[in-house]
Motif scaffolding. Sequence first.
Motif, PDB file in Angstrom:
ATOM      1  N   UNK A 143       0.834  -1.204   0.000  1.00 50.37           N
ATOM      2  CA  UNK A 143       0.000   0.000   0.000  1.00 50.37           C
ATOM      3  C   UNK A 143       0.869   1.254   0.000  1.00 50.37           C
ATOM      4  N   UNK A 144       1.901   1.227   0.834  1.00 47.11           N
ATOM      5  CA  UNK A 144       2.782   2.403   0.936  1.00 47.11           C
ATOM      6  C   UNK A 144       3.566   2.599  -0.360  1.00 47.11           C
ATOM      7  N   UNK A 145       3.922   1.498  -1.012  1.00 46.09           N
ATOM      8  CA  UNK A 145       4.638   1.623  -2.288  1.00 46.09           C
ATOM      9  C   UNK A 145       3.767   2.354  -3.311  1.00 46.09           C
ATOM     10  N   UNK A 146       2.525   1.936  -3.420  1.00 48.50           N
ATOM     11  CA  UNK A 146       1.634   2.563  -4.406  1.00 48.50           C
ATOM     12  C   UNK A 146       1.419   4.044  -4.108  1.00 48.50           C
ATOM     13  N   UNK A 147       1.150   4.311  -2.837  1.00 44.55           N
ATOM     14  CA  UNK A 147       0.937   5.695  -2.424  1.00 44.55           C
ATOM     15  C   UNK A 147       2.219   6.509  -2.654  1.00 44.55           C
ATOM     16  N   UNK A 148       3.346   5.922  -2.314  1.00 48.33           N
ATOM     17  CA  UNK A 148       4.622   6.620  -2.458  1.00 48.33           C
ATOM     18  C   UNK A 148       4.935   6.915  -3.925  1.00 48.33           C
ATOM     19  N   UNK A 149       4.647   5.948  -4.793  1.00 46.42           N
ATOM     20  CA  UNK A 149       4.915   6.165  -6.219  1.00 46.42           C
ATOM     21  C   UNK A 149       3.971   7.230  -6.779  1.00 46.42           C
ATOM     22  N   UNK A 150       2.728   7.254  -6.293  1.00 46.45           N
ATOM     23  CA  UNK A 150       1.816   8.335  -6.708  1.00 46.45           C
ATOM     24  C   UNK A 150       2.407   9.699  -6.343  1.00 46.45           C
ATOM     25  N   UNK A 151       2.917   9.788  -5.124  1.00 40.22           N
ATOM     26  CA  UNK A 151       3.504  11.062  -4.684  1.00 40.22           C
ATOM     27  C   UNK A 151       4.729  11.416  -5.521  1.00 40.22           C
ATOM     28  N   UNK A 152       5.533  10.392  -5.801  1.00 44.14           N
ATOM     29  CA  UNK A 152       6.729  10.620  -6.602  1.00 44.14           C
ATOM     30  C   UNK A 152       6.337  11.110  -8.004  1.00 44.14           C
ATOM     31  N   UNK A 153       5.292  10.498  -8.557  1.00 42.43           N
ATOM     32  CA  UNK A 153       4.837  10.896  -9.890  1.00 42.43           C
ATOM     33  C   UNK A 153       4.364  12.353  -9.879  1.00 42.43           C
ATOM     34  N   UNK A 154       3.610  12.706  -8.845  1.00 37.34           N
ATOM     35  CA  UNK A 154       3.145  14.093  -8.736  1.00 37.34           C
ATOM     36  C   UNK A 154       4.323  15.050  -8.624  1.00 37.34           C
ATOM     37  N   UNK A 155       5.284  14.690  -7.819  1.00 37.95           N
ATOM     38  CA  UNK A 155       6.473  15.517  -7.637  1.00 37.95           C
ATOM     39  C   UNK A 155       7.215  15.710  -8.954  1.00 37.95           C
ATOM     40  N   UNK A 156       7.478  14.586  -9.641  1.00 36.36           N
ATOM     41  CA  UNK A 156       8.319  14.650 -10.835  1.00 36.36           C
ATOM     42  C   UNK A 156       7.592  15.315 -12.008  1.00 36.36           C
ATOM     43  N   UNK A 157       6.324  14.988 -12.188  1.00 37.00           N
ATOM     44  CA  UNK A 157       5.629  15.623 -13.309  1.00 37.00           C
ATOM     45  C   UNK A 157       5.471  17.117 -13.034  1.00 37.00           C
ATOM     46  N   UNK A 158       5.248  17.466 -11.763  1.00 37.52           N
ATOM     47  CA  UNK A 158       5.192  18.886 -11.387  1.00 37.52           C
ATOM     48  C   UNK A 158       6.505  19.588 -11.725  1.00 37.52           C
ATOM     49  N   UNK A 159       7.578  18.924 -11.374  1.00 36.61           N
ATOM     50  CA  UNK A 159       8.892  19.503 -11.598  1.00 36.61           C
ATOM     51  C   UNK A 159       9.198  19.619 -13.096  1.00 36.61           C
ATOM     52  N   UNK A 160       8.796  18.591 -13.866  1.00 35.00           N
ATOM     53  CA  UNK A 160       9.050  18.622 -15.301  1.00 35.00           C
ATOM     54  C   UNK A 160       8.240  19.731 -15.976  1.00 35.00           C
ATOM     55  N   UNK A 161       6.980  19.893 -15.546  1.00 34.48           N
ATOM     56  CA  UNK A 161       6.148  20.988 -16.077  1.00 34.48           C
ATOM     57  C   UNK A 161       6.818  22.320 -15.786  1.00 34.48           C
ATOM     58  N   UNK A 162       7.315  22.469 -14.539  1.00 33.58           N
ATOM     59  CA  UNK A 162       7.985  23.716 -14.139  1.00 33.58           C
ATOM     60  C   UNK A 162       9.235  23.943 -14.987  1.00 33.58           C
ATOM     61  N   UNK A 163       9.979  22.874 -15.208  1.00 36.81           N
ATOM     62  CA  UNK A 163      11.183  22.949 -16.040  1.00 36.81           C
ATOM     63  C   UNK A 163      10.854  23.418 -17.446  1.00 36.81           C
ATOM     64  N   UNK A 164       9.746  22.843 -17.947  1.00 38.82           N
ATOM     65  CA  UNK A 164       9.338  23.165 -19.305  1.00 38.82           C
ATOM     66  C   UNK A 164       8.934  24.621 -19.432  1.00 38.82           C
ATOM     67  N   UNK A 165       8.462  25.245 -18.348  1.00 39.78           N
ATOM     68  CA  UNK A 165       7.961  26.601 -18.460  1.00 39.78           C
ATOM     69  C   UNK A 165       8.410  27.521 -17.345  1.00 39.78           C
TER      70      UNK A 165
END
Lengths: 469, 469
Positions: free
Chosen positions: A419-441
Amino acid sequence: MEIMQPEIAAAELNSATLHASLADASMESMNLLNRIADTYPEAISFAAGRPYEGFYDAAQVHQYLQVFCDHLGTERKMTEAEIARTLFQYGETKGIIAGLIARSLAVDEGIEAVDGSVVVTVGCQEAMFLLLRALRADSRDAVLAPRPTYVGLTGAALLADMPVLPVHSGEHGIDLDDLVAQLRSARAAGRRVRACYVTPDFANPVGSSMDLADRHRLLEIAERENLLLLEDNAYGVFHTSAERPPTLKSLDRGRRVVYLGSFAKTGVPGARVGYVVADQRVTGGPNGDGLLADELSKIKSMLTVNTSPIAQAVIGGKLLSHGCSMVEANRRETAVYRRNLNQVLAGLARRFADCPGITWNEPTGGFFVVLSVPFVVTDDFLEYAARKYGVLFTPMHHFYGASAQCRQLRLSISTLTPERIDKGLDRLAALLTGRLRANGGAAASGEGAADGSATPPGAPAGPSPDGAR
Amino acid sequence: MEIMQPEIAAAELNSATLHASLADASMESMNLLNRIADTYPEAISFAAGRPYEGFYDAAQVHQYLQVFCDHLGTERKMTEAEIARTLFQYGETKGIIAGLIARSLAVDEGIEAVDGSVVVTVGCQEAMFLLLRALRADSRDAVLAPRPTYVGLTGAALLADMPVLPVHSGEHGIDLDDLVAQLRSARAAGRRVRACYVTPDFANPVGSSMDLADRHRLLEIAERENLLLLEDNAYGVFHTSAERPPTLKSLDRGRRVVYLGSFAKTGVPGARVGYVVADQRVTGGPNGDGLLADELSKIKSMLTVNTSPIAQAVIGGKLLSHGCSMVEANRRETAVYRRNLNQVLAGLARRFADCPGITWNEPTGGFFVVLSVPFVVTDDFLEYAARKYGVLFTPMHHFYGASAQCRQLRLSISTLTPERIDKGLDRLAALLTGRLRANGGAAASGEGAADGSATPPGAPAGPSPDGAR
């Protein structure tokens, strides 16, 4: 007697007058990472390389102790008083469970440890220091190690004033061509290369393993180049038996391999018990010839005297409870780690398959996966991830030495539930996609830029992420 | 890839290529003495500095562990899972019983240990190495220590590449005038004297203690000369309270004293738990100012990671079982040591009062008495004593450094019963009077001369026996 200097209120030491290791960032890595983890206790941690603790039960300590004491009584024919003395008093510097460890090496690894060649140590960390201290005679001496490498090796080398010469490391572990090249160029520069440190199985931090052909080739190089190999095998037990390649030590015919073992991942971390098998002959000593293990034991006698017999008894009891097989003792744990690893790899694929610039390697076991991202992963970014997204990992620059920058992070899979793995990967995905969007713009690392703690978007990349695909 | 060097059968290391400490006789002292002891297991041993084991019972390990776990549950409000994690997992580098140790220092010693200043170590031996490693920045650095001195200090200094500058030591411990003289001459020679090691209470090997006036004077010197003191207090608990002088640390107003403690003599040697109190400020570090304890903890994190929490729990349980007072915990042991010491001193007087050339000191507590004899006491003479007379002791030259010769032997009183003491002293008397007769007339060391292992009668004397009267 004259007193000539002025009075001073309270003693103060300037850090510039202390040993150079203390000024090295590598020595601070663990503390810094722990501080961030402690500040965000609710964060889901892919950072900790600790073993899974779902099967822990304090009663086991008592059971293991009892099993070991029974063994002393029945198999070693000790009286009650002798058993008490064995636990309570100082013991042999080489340890009281060296024989059980040798037995387990025969059972699990097919290693025949020569009599007297095993030294039980305070974790594998002490063994690394003992070796590097013994092998460092003067400023010419150096040790080779793959880059990135385990921080414990870097730290032990700093304490022994021993430079670590980096060797390129790829998807299948240490790069053997670069090893020979580095060895020769170091020798040409007047260096005495005392050894090469390697972790053929699920190396920390990359998680990759060497294949059988490379193991043979590495041993051939060691023979021909007269090079000692320090084989660190903290994770080999977590292979499933179908896929398990032999250790270097079990293939070693020329006593080229010093074998470092640990019960921190497979036994009980809190026992702080590791060991080293050092069957190399040492000639010309003050008391005649002996084994390298004898020299390590001498150093240990002035470093920690001996490894706590009580702690050794706990590990001894665990060994005895499983037919001296750590593979047997870790059946449940191995299944957990494999399940977790598969879940992390599948979870990464699900979340990042279509994400340009995000890649990862696919180890077949062990604790670690390395994720590559298109920006430098700093400690500030980790702090931002913990604070804003509740997720922890280890920036890979910690394994590249002091001032490295690196576009990678290490995910450890050992302590989490599904359960923690799934939740943790969701958080990681949010973090990284957020960061990539920020990088892009817009602003760097999202909201993190606001408090000045985030990485500037244009920060240069660091070492190439060879360990990752 | 070319392989250019010839094949080699089995790896061999030449001892000349290993760290210099390994060639130093001091590092072999303990091994050599243990080898002789092991060869003659029936001999009565005045050699072992081990604590009395008459009260040992393996069940105590379980009791102490249970007491500590109960404490974690009730006082620290931990759940079962948290308690298991505390014992099983890696723990804080500074240790999980630092708080209990601080409490015991307040109870027993009147020392108020500053928050964060205590580091729990793998015996006091690790603490000595941590300190000397931290304080050794370059080849100018040296440490002062009384001569004779504890072999553990000599060994730790060898491992840290730190020269030990000897200070004259007399009946009342370190000679303060010589301390100042040595300090100044070392500084004049360009040395950076990082600290002075002292054992104000029942110093090993001499057994003498510093009086209160000298303690104050030593602290004044430390203040005025800006000198750090490393106070080793392994035996202070064995004072009877009536006579007990305060520790240097409890008198220390200028944070000049680093305090080294051990549970090896007072707790359970087999736990291998010691500690250091290092409240000195360190300025100018990469992460701002901190305590010396923080620097020691950093080194420890790369040396042993942490002290086994299981071993710490055993000591924690013992502390908790006695109101955090090691003085209380050792009431019976202190009485045994005092009885043994008195019996040895009376027994020496009865046997050697009229024996010209044989004298001894009269410590008021601790484990050790030093006997001076009119000939050089060699390791061969010890071997002869064990073989022919069944008695063991420690030739004092082991505490004077590599090549010293010395007309003294150390008697340890800690492990014997009254019956064994009397029998052992009878054997010692037979040995010494036999040897003196031989010296006066015929062959050297009686029958020992026959196998060539005994000391030649005319061997030169070594250092003057200041510790003895």
